[in-house]
Design an enzyme around this catalytic site. Structure first.
Site, PDB file in Angstrom:
ATOM      1  N   PHE A   1     123.755  98.029  91.491  1.00 27.45           N
ATOM      2  CA  PHE A   1     123.701  99.451  91.138  1.00 27.45           C
ATOM      3  C   PHE A   1     124.147 100.315  92.310  1.00 27.45           C
ATOM      4  O   PHE A   1     123.607 100.182  93.415  1.00 27.45           O
ATOM      5  CB  PHE A   1     122.265  99.784  90.733  1.00 27.45           C
ATOM      6  CG  PHE A   1     122.030 101.191  90.289  1.00 27.45           C
ATOM      7  CD1 PHE A   1     122.507 101.633  89.074  1.00 27.45           C
ATOM      8  CD2 PHE A   1     121.304 102.059  91.081  1.00 27.45           C
ATOM      9  CE1 PHE A   1     122.270 102.939  88.651  1.00 27.45           C
ATOM     10  CE2 PHE A   1     121.053 103.362  90.675  1.00 27.45           C
ATOM     11  CZ  PHE A   1     121.544 103.814  89.447  1.00 27.45           C
TER      12      PHE A   1
ATOM     13  N   SER B   1     121.081  91.915  92.879  1.00 25.46           N
ATOM     14  CA  SER B   1     120.295  93.085  92.523  1.00 25.46           C
ATOM     15  C   SER B   1     120.408  93.388  91.027  1.00 25.46           C
ATOM     16  O   SER B   1     120.084  92.545  90.192  1.00 25.46           O
ATOM     17  CB  SER B   1     120.738  94.274  93.378  1.00 25.46           C
ATOM     18  OG  SER B   1     119.809  95.319  93.307  1.00 25.46           O
ATOM     19  N   MET B   2     120.906  94.586  90.642  1.00 27.53           N
ATOM     20  CA  MET B   2     121.112  94.861  89.225  1.00 27.53           C
ATOM     21  C   MET B   2     122.080  93.861  88.609  1.00 27.53           C
ATOM     22  O   MET B   2     121.982  93.541  87.414  1.00 27.53           O
ATOM     23  CB  MET B   2     121.653  96.275  89.007  1.00 27.53           C
ATOM     24  CG  MET B   2     121.925  96.595  87.539  1.00 27.53           C
ATOM     25  SD  MET B   2     122.791  98.154  87.247  1.00 27.53           S
ATOM     26  CE  MET B   2     124.472  97.721  87.739  1.00 27.53           C
TER      27      MET B   2
ATOM     28  N   HIS C   1     118.262  93.243 101.712  1.00 25.57           N
ATOM     29  CA  HIS C   1     118.629  93.233 100.294  1.00 25.57           C
ATOM     30  C   HIS C   1     120.041  92.707 100.021  1.00 25.57           C
ATOM     31  O   HIS C   1     120.232  91.854  99.166  1.00 25.57           O
ATOM     32  CB  HIS C   1     118.485  94.642  99.708  1.00 25.57           C
ATOM     33  CG  HIS C   1     118.765  94.700  98.243  1.00 25.57           C
ATOM     34  ND1 HIS C   1     118.025  93.999  97.326  1.00 25.57           N
ATOM     35  CD2 HIS C   1     119.725  95.356  97.537  1.00 25.57           C
ATOM     36  CE1 HIS C   1     118.491  94.224  96.112  1.00 25.57           C
ATOM     37  NE2 HIS C   1     119.532  95.035  96.207  1.00 25.57           N
TER      38      HIS C   1
ATOM     39  N   ASP D   1     112.930  92.844 101.997  1.00 25.30           N
ATOM     40  CA  ASP D   1     113.907  93.551 101.179  1.00 25.30           C
ATOM     41  C   ASP D   1     113.387  94.961 100.972  1.00 25.30           C
ATOM     42  O   ASP D   1     112.316  95.157 100.394  1.00 25.30           O
ATOM     43  CB  ASP D   1     114.080  92.814  99.836  1.00 25.30           C
ATOM     44  CG  ASP D   1     115.176  93.388  98.957  1.00 25.30           C
ATOM     45  OD1 ASP D   1     115.422  94.607  99.026  1.00 25.30           O
ATOM     46  OD2 ASP D   1     115.777  92.622  98.182  1.00 25.30           O
TER      47      ASP D   1
END
Length: 269
Positions: free
Chosen positions: A25, A93-94, A224, A194
């Site tokens: 994202f 992530s996303m 992250h 993270d």
């Protein structure tokens, strides 16, 4: 609107085993480009698309939502399935949530999943304020470049558009409901520290998927965006070994020419 330098999509025509990579994202393909190039160099067919509204300016993202982002990776998966005997899906992530939904919806068309710091929820009080706040405030501060490695930078937005963030919140709810439909072999790698996605998201995913072939790896030296961080090489090697275990012979040969004869080059759209 021109694409930010480094944020271009990447495609490579390799062997009969393909990998679809999904970025995060407000990020861009740049965060996964070294991973994509590594897999391409080992003879795999690789697709790393640029999600709609990403890689230009944050204002463009205001006009998009999760159905647009998911439609893009769904389309790329279908293209890879036409070309390859087996297709794996990976995400950061996303991008991990996008990968999980592809697995839930496409079943055996996805041979396996590799997730790096996958996101499952928008956390904190901001999540509850989004439905109203998005009508009052256009954006908030960005979440890119959470990287421990000195000098490493992620190409992404320095602002988060709240309309898109609200759509992301809704998307995570959709994916969470579908997690029990995920049955594919799963490799999940997540950072101990993270600042964007807490370890609770990985734990939630692992507790709800129906996969029986599951490997969890802790990344102790990265934040992250681990694919650009100290543990990047480990992620690349572990993912290649995972693909090779499930698709014997894949990843053993050197890379072949890229799309339109451009080996390992970025695609133009």
């Amino acid at each position: 609107m021109p694409v930010l330098p480094g944020a271009e999509p990447f495609r490579h025509e390799g062997g009969e085993t393909g990998v679809l990579l999904c970025h995060g994202f407000t990020g861009s393909p740049q965060s996964l480009r070294p991973w994509a190039e590594f897999l391409a160099e080992h003879g795999l067919t690789v697709s790393l698309p640029l999600l709609p509204g990403h890689g230009t300016r944050w204002e463009d993202m205001q006009l998009t939502g999760w159905p647009d982002w998911y439609a893009e990776v769904d389309r790329e998966l279908r293209h890879l399935r036409e070309r390859c005997a087996r297709v794996f899906v990976a995400g950061l992530s996303m991008g991990g949530a996008l990968a999980l939904r592809l697995a839930a919806r496409h079943g055996d068309a996805v041979a396996g999943l590799v997730l790096v710091n996958p996101a499952n929820k928008v956390h904190g009080l901001s999540a509850y304020a989004l439905p109203v706040a998005r009508h009052l405030v256009r954006s908030t501060r960005g979440i890119t470049s959470d990287i421990a490695k000195e000098g490493a930078q992620e190409v992404g937005y320095d602002r988060v558009p709240l309309h898109a963030a609200h759509s992301l919140r809704n998307f995570f709810r959709v994916v969470d409901r579908e997690l029990p439909q995920v049955t594919q072999p799963l490799l999940l790698l997540h950072s101990v520290v993270d600042h964007v996605v807490p370890p609770a998201d990985s734990a939630r995913i692992l507790s709800r998927v129906s996969s029986t072939d599951v490997t969890e790896i802790l990344l102790e030296h990265s934040y992250h965006v681990a694919t650009l961080d100290h543990d990047a090489d480990r992620i690349f090697e572990e993912s290649l070994a995972f693909v090779g275990r499930l698709a014997p012979g894949a990843g053993e040969a050197g890379g072949v020419g890229g799309v339109d004869g451009r080996e390992g080059t970025a695609a133009s759209g």
